[in-house]
Design a protein around this motif. Structure first.
Motif, PDB file in Angstrom:
ATOM      1  N   UNK B  82      -9.775   6.270  -5.614  1.00  0.00           N
ATOM      2  CA  UNK B  82     -11.119   6.061  -5.022  1.00  0.00           C
ATOM      3  C   UNK B  82     -11.602   4.619  -5.145  1.00  0.00           C
ATOM      4  N   UNK B  83     -11.233   3.960  -6.228  1.00  0.00           N
ATOM      5  CA  UNK B  83     -11.630   2.571  -6.426  1.00  0.00           C
ATOM      6  C   UNK B  83     -10.973   1.603  -5.467  1.00  0.00           C
ATOM      7  N   UNK B  84     -10.010   2.080  -4.703  1.00  0.00           N
ATOM      8  CA  UNK B  84      -9.358   1.230  -3.705  1.00  0.00           C
ATOM      9  C   UNK B  84     -10.139   1.191  -2.393  1.00  0.00           C
ATOM     10  N   UNK B  85     -11.168   2.008  -2.274  1.00  0.00           N
ATOM     11  CA  UNK B  85     -11.994   2.000  -1.069  1.00  0.00           C
ATOM     12  C   UNK B  85     -12.687   0.652  -0.950  1.00  0.00           C
ATOM     13  N   UNK B  86     -12.436  -0.034   0.151  1.00  0.00           N
ATOM     14  CA  UNK B  86     -12.977  -1.379   0.354  1.00  0.00           C
ATOM     15  C   UNK B  86     -12.494  -1.885   1.708  1.00  0.00           C
ATOM     16  N   UNK B  87     -12.903  -3.086   2.049  1.00  0.00           N
ATOM     17  CA  UNK B  87     -12.351  -3.770   3.216  1.00  0.00           C
ATOM     18  C   UNK B  87     -11.270  -4.727   2.723  1.00  0.00           C
ATOM     19  N   UNK B  88     -10.139  -4.693   3.392  1.00  0.00           N
ATOM     20  CA  UNK B  88      -9.013  -5.534   3.019  1.00  0.00           C
ATOM     21  C   UNK B  88      -8.790  -6.584   4.099  1.00  0.00           C
ATOM     22  N   UNK B  89      -8.684  -7.828   3.652  1.00  0.00           N
ATOM     23  CA  UNK B  89      -8.459  -8.940   4.562  1.00  0.00           C
ATOM     24  C   UNK B  89      -7.112  -9.587   4.266  1.00  0.00           C
ATOM     25  N   UNK B  90      -6.387  -9.898   5.328  1.00  0.00           N
ATOM     26  CA  UNK B  90      -5.278 -10.816   5.158  1.00  0.00           C
ATOM     27  C   UNK B  90      -5.759 -12.194   5.579  1.00  0.00           C
ATOM     28  N   UNK B  91      -5.194 -13.187   4.973  1.00  0.00           N
ATOM     29  CA  UNK B  91      -5.561 -14.564   5.299  1.00  0.00           C
ATOM     30  C   UNK B  91      -4.308 -15.410   5.278  1.00  0.00           C
ATOM     31  N   UNK B  92      -4.321 -16.448   6.090  1.00  0.00           N
ATOM     32  CA  UNK B  92      -3.191 -17.351   6.148  1.00  0.00           C
ATOM     33  C   UNK B  92      -3.651 -18.767   5.902  1.00  0.00           C
ATOM     34  N   UNK B  93      -2.733 -19.538   5.409  1.00  0.00           N
ATOM     35  CA  UNK B  93      -2.993 -20.956   5.213  1.00  0.00           C
ATOM     36  C   UNK B  93      -1.860 -21.722   5.873  1.00  0.00           C
ATOM     37  N   UNK B  94      -2.228 -22.705   6.640  1.00  0.00           N
ATOM     38  CA  UNK B  94      -1.229 -23.478   7.371  1.00  0.00           C
ATOM     39  C   UNK B  94      -0.981 -24.787   6.629  1.00  0.00           C
ATOM     40  N   UNK B  95       0.278 -25.141   6.517  1.00  0.00           N
ATOM     41  CA  UNK B  95       0.642 -26.318   5.734  1.00  0.00           C
ATOM     42  C   UNK B  95       0.021 -27.586   6.308  1.00  0.00           C
ATOM     43  N   UNK B  96      -0.340 -27.566   7.593  1.00  0.00           N
ATOM     44  CA  UNK B  96      -0.916 -28.755   8.206  1.00  0.00           C
ATOM     45  C   UNK B  96      -2.411 -28.868   7.923  1.00  0.00           C
ATOM     46  N   UNK B  97      -3.011 -27.805   7.413  1.00  0.00           N
ATOM     47  CA  UNK B  97      -4.433 -27.821   7.109  1.00  0.00           C
ATOM     48  C   UNK B  97      -4.668 -28.128   5.631  1.00  0.00           C
ATOM     49  N   UNK B  98      -5.875 -28.537   5.318  1.00  0.00           N
ATOM     50  CA  UNK B  98      -6.217 -28.761   3.915  1.00  0.00           C
ATOM     51  C   UNK B  98      -6.167 -27.431   3.180  1.00  0.00           C
ATOM     52  N   UNK B  99      -5.666 -27.462   1.971  1.00  0.00           N
ATOM     53  CA  UNK B  99      -5.555 -26.241   1.196  1.00  0.00           C
ATOM     54  C   UNK B  99      -6.941 -25.625   0.973  1.00  0.00           C
ATOM     55  N   UNK B 100      -7.030 -24.337   1.115  1.00  0.00           N
ATOM     56  CA  UNK B 100      -8.295 -23.630   0.978  1.00  0.00           C
ATOM     57  C   UNK B 100      -8.900 -23.320   2.326  1.00  0.00           C
ATOM     58  N   UNK B 101      -8.355 -23.890   3.394  1.00  0.00           N
ATOM     59  CA  UNK B 101      -8.828 -23.584   4.735  1.00  0.00           C
ATOM     60  C   UNK B 101      -8.099 -22.330   5.186  1.00  0.00           C
ATOM     61  N   UNK B 102      -8.552 -21.215   4.657  1.00  0.00           N
ATOM     62  CA  UNK B 102      -7.921 -19.947   4.950  1.00  0.00           C
ATOM     63  C   UNK B 102      -8.434 -19.410   6.269  1.00  0.00           C
ATOM     64  N   UNK B 103      -7.512 -18.859   7.066  1.00  0.00           N
ATOM     65  CA  UNK B 103      -7.861 -18.176   8.300  1.00  0.00           C
ATOM     66  C   UNK B 103      -7.816 -16.675   7.999  1.00  0.00           C
TER      67      UNK B 103
END
Lengths: 114, 114
Positions: B82-103
């Motif tokens: 039950x504690x797993x109920x939530x919204x799950x997001x995947x995010x990507x980071x591109x090597x050409x972008x500044x780190x932390x600029x997650x899509x």
């Protein structure tokens, strides 16, 4: 360790008013980020700081949004004047390194613009 | 434009079953992928990450699979609680972008039923 602290938790303002959000990152984290999360969407990066310098503000609407991190620790994000479409949760995140370390997010400030 | 997206907006899972959340990405330049869990009223919480030189990574009750051929990412949760109920997001980071600029993708709502 203490997490990323944000305040206030909620804010309701009328359009054209100004508002400011505050963030205190995890102690020792050099990098700080502000993300905007509109309801039903994933977060979107607004600005990234490395210590007290801006690394990336390419997605910050600079005509109305501003952010600062004067002493390289706490940060404030300001909106002036606010628009209806600025209604969102504003998330602050921090990370300890410039390398590939996971971001630690605060619980955000929910802004409602009426 | 190139983006990270999710196949299913809502996933209903019976307690004790395994969950699989899928994510598609379109930019082959992305080299780092992260899954976040977001509970109501809270900021995203890091679950697990994977770099593009890996196909699989396991954590506690979670496994992330990366298929670079078809640009697909999945998160498997074993023995969903039950504690797993939530919204799950995947995010990507591109090597050409500044780190932390997650899509971030739009998110999948996981609902665990008894």
């Amino acid at each position: 360790e203490a997490g990323v602290a944000q305040s206030p938790r909620y804010k309701i303002i009328e359009k054209r008013q100004s508002v400011a959000f505050w963030c205190n990152p995890i102690s020792g984290h050099a990098t700080l980020y502000w993300y905007q999360q509109i309801l039903g969407q994933g977060p979107k990066l607004l600005i990234q700081f490395q210590n007290n310098g801006v690394v990336d503000d390419s997605q910050l609407p600079k005509d109305r949004f501003s952010a600062e991190r004067l002493k390289g620790v706490d940060s404030t994000l300001k909106i002036q004047p606010a628009k209806l479409e600025d209604s969102a949760v504003y998330l602050c995140a921090s990370s300890p390194l410039t390398g590939r370390s996971p971001l630690h997010f605060g619980n955000g400030t929910r802004l409602t613009v009426t | 434009g190139e983006s990270v997206g999710l196949h299913l907006p809502t996933l209903s899972v019976q307690e004790g079953d395994n969950s699989i959340i899928n994510c598609a990405y379109s930019n082959s330049a992305s080299d780092y992928f992260i899954w976040y869990k977001q509970e109501s009223g809270k900021g995203p919480q890091f679950i697990i990450d994977i770099r593009s030189n890996m196909d699989k990574r396991q954590g506690q009750r979670v496994t992330v699979l990366l298929n670079k051929t078809v640009k697909h990412l999945s998160l498997q949760i074993a023995a969903t609680q039950p504690g797993d109920s939530a919204v799950y997001f995947c995010a990507e980071c591109r090597s050409t972008d500044s780190w932390g600029k997650l899509q971030f993708g739009a998110g999948t709502q996981v609902v665990v039923t008894p």
